[in-house]
Structures are given as C-alpha cells and as structure tokens.
Design a protein around this motif. Structure first.
Motif, PDB file in Angstrom:
ATOM      1  N   LYS A   3       0.699  -1.443  -0.077  1.00 56.23           N
ATOM      2  CA  LYS A   3       0.066   0.004   0.041  1.00 56.23           C
ATOM      3  C   LYS A   3       0.850   1.389  -0.140  1.00 56.23           C
ATOM      4  N   ASP A   4       0.496   2.327  -0.635  1.00 61.39           N
ATOM      5  CA  ASP A   4       1.136   3.348  -0.794  1.00 61.39           C
ATOM      6  C   ASP A   4       1.267   4.052   0.711  1.00 61.39           C
ATOM      7  N   LYS A   6       0.237   7.201   2.073  1.00 60.49           N
ATOM      8  CA  LYS A   6      -1.115   7.771   2.323  1.00 60.49           C
ATOM      9  C   LYS A   6      -1.950   6.691   2.918  1.00 60.49           C
ATOM     10  N   THR A   7      -2.352   5.686   2.137  1.00 59.80           N
ATOM     11  CA  THR A   7      -3.324   4.780   2.444  1.00 59.80           C
ATOM     12  C   THR A   7      -2.756   3.752   3.893  1.00 59.80           C
ATOM     13  N   ARG A   8      -1.454   3.758   3.812  1.00 57.51           N
ATOM     14  CA  ARG A   8      -1.157   3.198   5.425  1.00 57.51           C
ATOM     15  C   ARG A   8      -1.449   4.123   6.459  1.00 57.51           C
ATOM     16  N   MET A  10      -3.689   6.325   6.536  1.00 54.46           N
ATOM     17  CA  MET A  10      -5.295   6.383   6.757  1.00 54.46           C
ATOM     18  C   MET A  10      -5.797   5.030   7.590  1.00 54.46           C
ATOM     19  N   ASP A  11      -5.048   3.953   7.054  1.00 53.93           N
ATOM     20  CA  ASP A  11      -5.415   2.639   7.597  1.00 53.93           C
ATOM     21  C   ASP A  11      -5.174   2.670   9.158  1.00 53.93           C
ATOM     22  N   GLU A  58     -13.080   9.357   2.906  1.00 56.08           N
ATOM     23  CA  GLU A  58     -12.872   8.147   2.323  1.00 56.08           C
ATOM     24  C   GLU A  58     -13.619   6.916   2.757  1.00 56.08           C
ATOM     25  N   ARG A  59     -13.654   6.715   3.977  1.00 59.07           N
ATOM     26  CA  ARG A  59     -14.740   5.428   4.282  1.00 59.07           C
ATOM     27  C   ARG A  59     -16.044   5.651   4.029  1.00 59.07           C
ATOM     28  N   GLU A  62     -16.159   4.777   0.240  1.00 60.41           N
ATOM     29  CA  GLU A  62     -15.692   3.426   0.061  1.00 60.41           C
ATOM     30  C   GLU A  62     -16.989   2.658   0.415  1.00 60.41           C
TER      31      GLU A  62
END
Length: 189
Positions: A3-4, A6-8, A10-11, A58-59, A62
């Motif tokens: 994962k990039d 930014k995604t990491r 956010m997660d 973002e969530r 999704e």
C-alpha cells in the motif's frame, strides 16, 4: 502489492481510533503503525484534524460504493433491496474498524450535521434514491427516504457491532430471514 504511504497512514489512523478512541491516537502512534516517519504524515495532511476528516470521507466513499456494487436497476424492487442489504452486511462485517471509526468520529467534536448531510448526499444518493422511488411507487411506507434507509439498513450497524463483540452469532443462515424482516419493516401495508 504494498500500500502507498497515504493509504497506510489512513488505515493506521482508522485502526487506532477504532480500538483506542481519539485519546489513544497520536501522530507518533499513527506513524509507527503505518511504518513511516511522523513528518511524512504532514506531507499528506496539514494536521490531525485534516487527517481525521480525510479518513472519514474516504470511508464514507468506500462504503457508499460497496453498498451499490452490482445493483441492477432492471431488477425487481425486492431484488434491488436484497442486493443493498447483502452488500451492506458484507461491507460492515469485512471492515469492523471502519464502523468503529465512524461511531467514534460521529461522537467527536469534528462531527457536524452539515458535513454529514453533504457526505450522505455525495456518496449515498443512489441508496436514498432507491428508497424514494419505492416510496413514490407506493411499495414502501410513506416515510422520508432517509428513515426508510435507516429502518432497512442502518440497523445492520448495531447487529454487526454485537456480532463483532461476540454478543450474537450473525451467520449467513440467518440472512434471508433478516432480509425478510427488514423488507417487511419498510413495506407499505
């Protein structure tokens, strides 16, 4: 595929908030869990509030996309409802941290009714349109679309929370009965 960053980030934020609340989340903990330097977070987000708002939006995006996935506009109203219901429960069960994050976020000072309405209008419009069309066709009770959606789908948030905590066993063998109960809750009599 990794994962990039930014995604990491956010997660990691979602997970920390979901499990420890807002007080248990610091930028240092986010950085550690995401495997990045603390300064890296600020390359993507101006501050903690911007990060939290971004994760929330973002969530919501999704979830909205997942709920309408595979929705066939030519199917019967009941089959469309069944698709929405099954997609909702799968989404909630597959991402328990997203639900816990949302509960924490909506109880925080960051939450505003105006922002929530804007996000719902942006990401859940096809769902509300489904309920509104059913109401206009006199298939569903004469209630606002948002209330119909709450009666039919939002109760799944509570059920999946109880399931995740081990209070109830929410298994696929129950789905058809639960779909029927939810359908009957909004069906015009």
């Amino acid at each position: 595929m990794e994962k990039d960053k930014k995604t990491r980030i956010m997660d990691a934020t979602e997970s920390l908030i979901a499990h420890y609340g807002f007080r248990g989340m610091s930028m240092q903990l986010v950085a550690t869990q995401a495997g990045v330097a603390t300064g890296t977070i600020y390359r993507y987000f101006a501050d903690k509030e911007a990060l939290l708002r971004c994760v929330h939006e973002e969530r919501m995006r999704e979830v909205g996309a997942n709920i309408i996935q595979g929705l066939d506009p030519d199917a019967s109203r009941y089959e469309q409802f069944r698709t929405l219901w099954l997609n909702t429960i799968r989404c909630l069960l597959d991402s328990p941290d997203a639900l816990l994050y949302r509960v924490q976020y909506e109880a925080s000072p960051l939450f505003s009714k105006e922002e929530d309405k804007e996000l719902h209008d942006r990401y859940f419009k096809p769902i509300f349109d489904f309920f509104e069309q059913g109401r206009q066709e006199e298939v569903f009770r004469d209630l606002p679309a948002e209330l119909l959606g709450s009666l039919a789908l939002e109760n799944l948030m509570l059920l999946t929370q109880k399931h995740t905590k081990g209070c109830i066993d929410l298994h696929e063998g129950l789905y058809e009965s639960l779909i029927d109960a939810s359908w009957n809750a909004i069906l015009k009599r």
